[in-house]
Design an enzyme around this catalytic site. Structure first.
Site, PDB file in Angstrom:
ATOM      1  N   LYS A 103       0.770  -1.249   0.052  1.00 40.67           N
ATOM      2  CA  LYS A 103      -0.050   0.178  -0.239  1.00 40.67           C
ATOM      3  C   LYS A 103       0.916   1.260  -0.044  1.00 40.67           C
ATOM      4  O   LYS A 103       0.732   2.098  -0.752  1.00 40.67           O
ATOM      5  CB  LYS A 103      -0.779  -0.269   1.222  1.00 40.67           C
ATOM      6  CG  LYS A 103      -1.465   1.399   1.559  1.00 40.67           C
ATOM      7  CD  LYS A 103      -2.468   1.286   2.831  1.00 40.67           C
ATOM      8  CE  LYS A 103      -2.061   1.863   4.278  1.00 40.67           C
ATOM      9  NZ  LYS A 103      -1.333   3.177   4.162  1.00 40.67           N
ATOM     10  N   ASN A 104       1.823   1.432   0.894  1.00 40.72           N
ATOM     11  CA  ASN A 104       2.888   2.424   1.022  1.00 40.72           C
ATOM     12  C   ASN A 104       3.821   2.762  -0.059  1.00 40.72           C
ATOM     13  O   ASN A 104       4.640   3.694   0.026  1.00 40.72           O
ATOM     14  CB  ASN A 104       3.301   2.446   2.263  1.00 40.72           C
ATOM     15  CG  ASN A 104       2.231   2.595   3.427  1.00 40.72           C
ATOM     16  OD1 ASN A 104       1.240   3.255   3.155  1.00 40.72           O
ATOM     17  ND2 ASN A 104       2.458   2.425   4.788  1.00 40.72           N
TER      18      ASN A 104
ATOM     19  N   ARG B  35      -3.136  10.458   3.176  1.00 43.67           N
ATOM     20  CA  ARG B  35      -1.940  11.171   3.374  1.00 43.67           C
ATOM     21  C   ARG B  35      -1.303  11.518   2.073  1.00 43.67           C
ATOM     22  O   ARG B  35      -0.277  12.343   1.931  1.00 43.67           O
ATOM     23  CB  ARG B  35      -0.527  10.566   4.313  1.00 43.67           C
ATOM     24  CG  ARG B  35      -1.463   9.753   5.402  1.00 43.67           C
ATOM     25  CD  ARG B  35      -1.480  10.935   6.702  1.00 43.67           C
ATOM     26  NE  ARG B  35      -0.195  11.638   6.796  1.00 43.67           N
ATOM     27  CZ  ARG B  35      -0.307  12.701   7.520  1.00 43.67           C
ATOM     28  NH1 ARG B  35      -1.321  13.088   7.921  1.00 43.67           N
ATOM     29  NH2 ARG B  35       0.772  13.482   7.643  1.00 43.67           N
TER      30      ARG B  35
ATOM     31  N   ASP C 218      -4.458   7.701   9.484  1.00 44.61           N
ATOM     32  CA  ASP C 218      -4.943   7.047  10.658  1.00 44.61           C
ATOM     33  C   ASP C 218      -4.818   8.175  11.745  1.00 44.61           C
ATOM     34  O   ASP C 218      -3.814   8.890  11.800  1.00 44.61           O
ATOM     35  CB  ASP C 218      -4.249   5.899  10.864  1.00 44.61           C
ATOM     36  CG  ASP C 218      -4.516   4.695  10.044  1.00 44.61           C
ATOM     37  OD1 ASP C 218      -5.733   4.647   9.524  1.00 44.61           O
ATOM     38  OD2 ASP C 218      -3.568   3.877   9.578  1.00 44.61           O
TER      39      ASP C 218
ATOM     40  N   ASP D  72       4.667   0.098  12.185  1.00 47.64           N
ATOM     41  CA  ASP D  72       3.218  -0.650  11.510  1.00 47.64           C
ATOM     42  C   ASP D  72       3.069  -2.054  11.837  1.00 47.64           C
ATOM     43  O   ASP D  72       2.052  -2.843  11.613  1.00 47.64           O
ATOM     44  CB  ASP D  72       3.288  -0.345  10.303  1.00 47.64           C
ATOM     45  CG  ASP D  72       3.242   0.929   9.774  1.00 47.64           C
ATOM     46  OD1 ASP D  72       2.519   1.711   9.828  1.00 47.64           O
ATOM     47  OD2 ASP D  72       4.426   1.000   9.407  1.00 47.64           O
TER      48      ASP D  72
ATOM     49  N   VAL E  23       8.086   6.029  16.987  1.00 51.54           N
ATOM     50  CA  VAL E  23       7.697   6.780  15.828  1.00 51.54           C
ATOM     51  C   VAL E  23       6.449   7.686  15.774  1.00 51.54           C
ATOM     52  O   VAL E  23       6.540   8.900  15.517  1.00 51.54           O
ATOM     53  CB  VAL E  23       7.521   5.696  14.527  1.00 51.54           C
ATOM     54  CG1 VAL E  23       7.397   6.337  13.154  1.00 51.54           C
ATOM     55  CG2 VAL E  23       8.847   4.900  14.248  1.00 51.54           C
TER      56      VAL E  23
HETATM   57  N1  EPU Z   1       6.401  14.221  11.188  1.00 55.06           N
HETATM   58  C1  EPU Z   1       6.770  15.284  11.429  1.00 55.06           C
HETATM   59  N2  EPU Z   1       6.529  16.435  10.607  1.00 55.06           N
HETATM   60  C2  EPU Z   1       6.443  16.019   9.057  1.00 55.06           C
HETATM   61  C3  EPU Z   1       6.267  14.763   8.843  1.00 55.06           C
HETATM   62  C4  EPU Z   1       6.324  13.778   9.919  1.00 55.06           C
HETATM   63  O1  EPU Z   1       6.866  15.935  12.680  1.00 55.06           O
HETATM   64  O2  EPU Z   1       6.342  16.995   8.363  1.00 55.06           O
HETATM   65  C5  EPU Z   1       6.639  12.953  12.189  1.00 55.06           C
HETATM   66  C6  EPU Z   1       5.064  12.085  12.193  1.00 55.06           C
HETATM   67  O3  EPU Z   1       4.361  12.825  13.035  1.00 55.06           O
HETATM   68  C7  EPU Z   1       5.698  10.801  13.067  1.00 55.06           C
HETATM   69  C8  EPU Z   1       7.028  10.977  12.272  1.00 55.06           C
HETATM   70  O4  EPU Z   1       7.556  11.919  11.603  1.00 55.06           O
HETATM   71  O5  EPU Z   1       5.894  10.942  14.138  1.00 55.06           O
HETATM   72  C9  EPU Z   1       7.067   9.666  11.067  1.00 55.06           C
HETATM   73  O6  EPU Z   1       6.334  10.192  10.021  1.00 55.06           O
HETATM   74  P1  EPU Z   1       6.599   9.843   8.764  1.00 55.06           P
HETATM   75  O7  EPU Z   1       6.531  11.190   7.801  1.00 55.06           O
HETATM   76  O8  EPU Z   1       7.609   8.900   8.537  1.00 55.06           O
HETATM   77  O9  EPU Z   1       5.043   8.995   8.210  1.00 55.06           O
HETATM   78  P2  EPU Z   1       4.120   9.154   6.832  1.00 55.06           P
HETATM   79  O10 EPU Z   1       4.861   9.289   5.650  1.00 55.06           O
HETATM   80  O11 EPU Z   1       2.843  10.035   7.424  1.00 55.06           O
HETATM   81  C10 EPU Z   1       4.302   6.564   6.316  1.00 55.06           C
HETATM   82  C11 EPU Z   1       3.181   5.577   6.424  1.00 55.06           C
HETATM   83  C12 EPU Z   1       2.746   5.187   7.653  1.00 55.06           C
HETATM   84  C13 EPU Z   1       3.756   4.552   8.323  1.00 55.06           C
HETATM   85  C14 EPU Z   1       4.995   5.683   8.416  1.00 55.06           C
HETATM   86  C15 EPU Z   1       6.343   5.252   9.082  1.00 55.06           C
HETATM   87  C16 EPU Z   1       1.907   5.998   4.317  1.00 55.06           C
HETATM   88  C17 EPU Z   1       0.866   6.465   3.306  1.00 55.06           C
HETATM   89  N3  EPU Z   1       2.261   5.974   5.334  1.00 55.06           N
HETATM   90  O12 EPU Z   1       3.523   7.650   6.986  1.00 55.06           O
HETATM   91  O13 EPU Z   1       1.736   4.032   7.414  1.00 55.06           O
HETATM   92  O14 EPU Z   1       3.355   4.116   9.613  1.00 55.06           O
HETATM   93  O15 EPU Z   1       5.313   6.035   7.230  1.00 55.06           O
HETATM   94  O16 EPU Z   1       6.826   4.066   8.459  1.00 55.06           O
HETATM   95  O17 EPU Z   1       3.225   5.765   3.417  1.00 55.06           O
HETATM   96  C18 EPU Z   1       0.005   2.592   7.739  1.00 55.06           C
HETATM   97  O18 EPU Z   1       0.470   2.099   6.707  1.00 55.06           O
HETATM   98  O19 EPU Z   1      -0.660   2.159   8.646  1.00 55.06           O
HETATM   99  C19 EPU Z   1       0.763   3.507   7.965  1.00 55.06           C
HETATM  100  C20 EPU Z   1       0.242   4.568   9.345  1.00 55.06           C
END
Ligand code: EPU
Length: 440
Positions: free
Chosen positions: A19-20, A92, A116, A306, A328
């Site tokens: 998915k991601n 997202r 989420d 995850d 995380v």
């Molecule tokens: N963060 C910030 N500022 C930002 C971006 C992120 O503070 O501008 C923080 C977040 O709040 C969090 C941490 O950095 O505490 C990590 O966030 P990240 O940006 O890595 O997560 P994401 O890109 O929003 C993706 C996956 C998530 C997965 C995370 C970590 C997608 C669509 N989502 O989220 O997947 O948990 O990376 O690996 O790719 C899931 O599939 O269930 C899911 C939540």
């Protein structure tokens, strides 16, 4: 979903594209006017949402039954705020449209994001990165943010934390920017490497250094691609935990060991057993009793956040006290109260119960869990709060004595393809009820 617990899951399932990873590959297709083909795409609602967003941006996206998506973005157009608002709070992904849209038509819009409820999930790194490339950002109130740029220029960016989304944002913006971009403290999850491979196929030059620095040399144009999405390591881990928690045995076709090494080590430590074959990995319990473990979630190559929720359900069946430190997301234990209602013995703590430096210590976030097991889980009425927790509730219900009602089951379809069919193939006893019949 009404679930009758107490039966081990036994049989075979297989996974398709992650998915991601798939969602980002679809966005990358907007970087070129040439046709692109992505294969091994699962039928999940996140894919439908991204394809619809591509169509709203002027591109063509056709999903075939066999799991191929053909995308062609010959011409792109600005999306009106009301069209974009339709996607607000669903996913997202919309923020990742900025790079391709800025490069090709000079403007993009950011509507309120979804995903989420596992913490505040700010986008400050994304915004700061876009500004460094030369974009200006205008707050248009309820219409969201309007991002515009006459030209994008390569730059140096250092992330405070290796964010997956912000790393993808920089990749998707830098490849068509003028000059060189250097991103330090980047995320290097397998899904990121898959995106880099795809961009390289399109004509980009990107190198990944040993110290998490990614260097991208911008080009004028990118070509179309034919790419097969990587198998979903998060879904594999979910089925693995289901096998171990229920005392069953599941062969997960297409599971790839390289993306799961940290998970497999912890699974083995707990008393889970796995056999890696060319076609996939089989998972089962090694003996009747499971052992407790101490673990901390982390960015890749650590134990991924995850994997945490299904793993915690399996840990409720281990003999002794396990400790899980979530580093995380600050709020990824929200699902625990329902597990306790089912009979689990899990306590949450504000302290960092682990040795990793974590951003949430001393900040009042319940981000460490102490799990006392084994617990006899009993059937309950629970409502799914987020995707991964949803799968975990189902595993808990399948491991419990008696009948459970798991509500809001549709959320699982965001990330798990053919979920009811797969459960059925594993011998699970359940019934899906329409919302109006849930209480009968
Ligand atoms: N963060 C910030 N500022 C930002 C971006 C992120 O503070 O501008 C923080 C977040 O709040 C969090 C941490 O950095 O505490 C990590 O966030 P990240 O940006 O890595 O997560 P994401 O890109 O929003 C993706 C996956 C998530 C997965 C995370 C970590 C997608 C669509 N989502 O989220 O997947 O948990 O990376 O690996 O790719 C899931 O599939 O269930 C899911 C939540």
């Amino acid at each position: 979903m009404k679930i009758v617990g107490g039966n081990p899951l036994i049989g075979e399932v297989s996974v398709r594209g992650a998915k991601n990873s798939v969602s980002k590959a679809l966005v990358a297709a907007l970087l070129t006017s040439e046709p692109c083909v992505l294969r091994n795409v699962p039928s999940i609602s996140d894919v439908d949402i991204v394809c619809e967003m591509i169509r709203c941006s002027g591109g063509h996206a056709a999903i075939s039954e066999s799991g191929s998506v053909e995308i062609c973005a010959r011409e792109l157009k600005p999306v009106s705020p009301d069209r974009w608002a339709g996607f607000a709070r669903q996913s997202r992904i919309p923020i990742l449209f900025c790079g391709p849209l800025l490069a090709r038509i000079g403007a993009a819009r950011i509507a309120p994001l979804g995903g989420d409820a596992i913490g505040p999930r700010p986008v400050d790194y994304h915004i700061a990165a876009l500004q460094k490339f030369g974009a200006t950002i205008e707050d248009q109130g309820s219409d969201g943010l309007l991002v515009s740029a006459r030209r994008l220029t390569g730059c140096k960016i250092a992330l405070d934390y290796p964010s997956v989304g912000a790393t993808e944002q920089v990749l998707l913006t830098s490849v068509l920017a003028e000059g060189v971009t250097e991103l330090s403290n980047a995320a290097i999850e397998p899904e990121i490497i898959d995106l880099i491979m795809l961009l390289q196929k399109m004509g980009a030059t990107i190198s990944v250094d040993t110290d998490r620095t990614i260097t991208i040399t911008g080009v004028m144009d990118l070509h179309g691609f034919r790419h097969t999405a990587m198998p979903d390591p998060l879904e594999v881990a979910s089925w693995a935990c289901a096998a171990v928690a229920t005392g069953g045995s599941i062969f997960v076709g297409n599971a790839r060991q390289i993306d799961l090494m940290a998970f497999l080590n912890k699974l083995r430590q707990m008393g889970g057993q796995f056999k890696v074959r060319d076609e996939g990995i089989s998972f089962s319990r090694c003996q009747d009793s499971l052992r407790p473990v101490i673990l901390e979630t982390d960015v890749h190559p650590g134990f991924r956040t995850d994997w945490q929720q299904p793993f915690v359900v399996a840990l409720t069946q281990a003999e002794g006290v396990s400790i899980v430190h979530e580093t995380v997301y600050e709020d990824r234990f929200g699902y625990v109260s329902a597990l306790n209602q089912m009979g689990a013995g899990i306590q949450l703590h504000r302290e960092c119960l682990g040795s990793k430096r974590c951003r949430f210590g001393q900040r009042n976030h319940l981000h460490s869990a102490v799990i006392a097991g084994p617990s006899r889980l009993r059937g309950c009425d629970v409502s799914i709060p987020d995707l991964r927790a949803g799968f975990s509730y189902v595993i808990a219900a399948l491991s419990a004595e008696g009948v459970s009602t798991v509500r809001n089951i549709g959320l699982i379809g965001r990330g798990y393809e053919n979920f009811p069919q797969k459960l059925q193939a594993l011998g699970a006893r359940f019934e899906i009820l329409m919302a109006e019949n849930l209480d009968t």
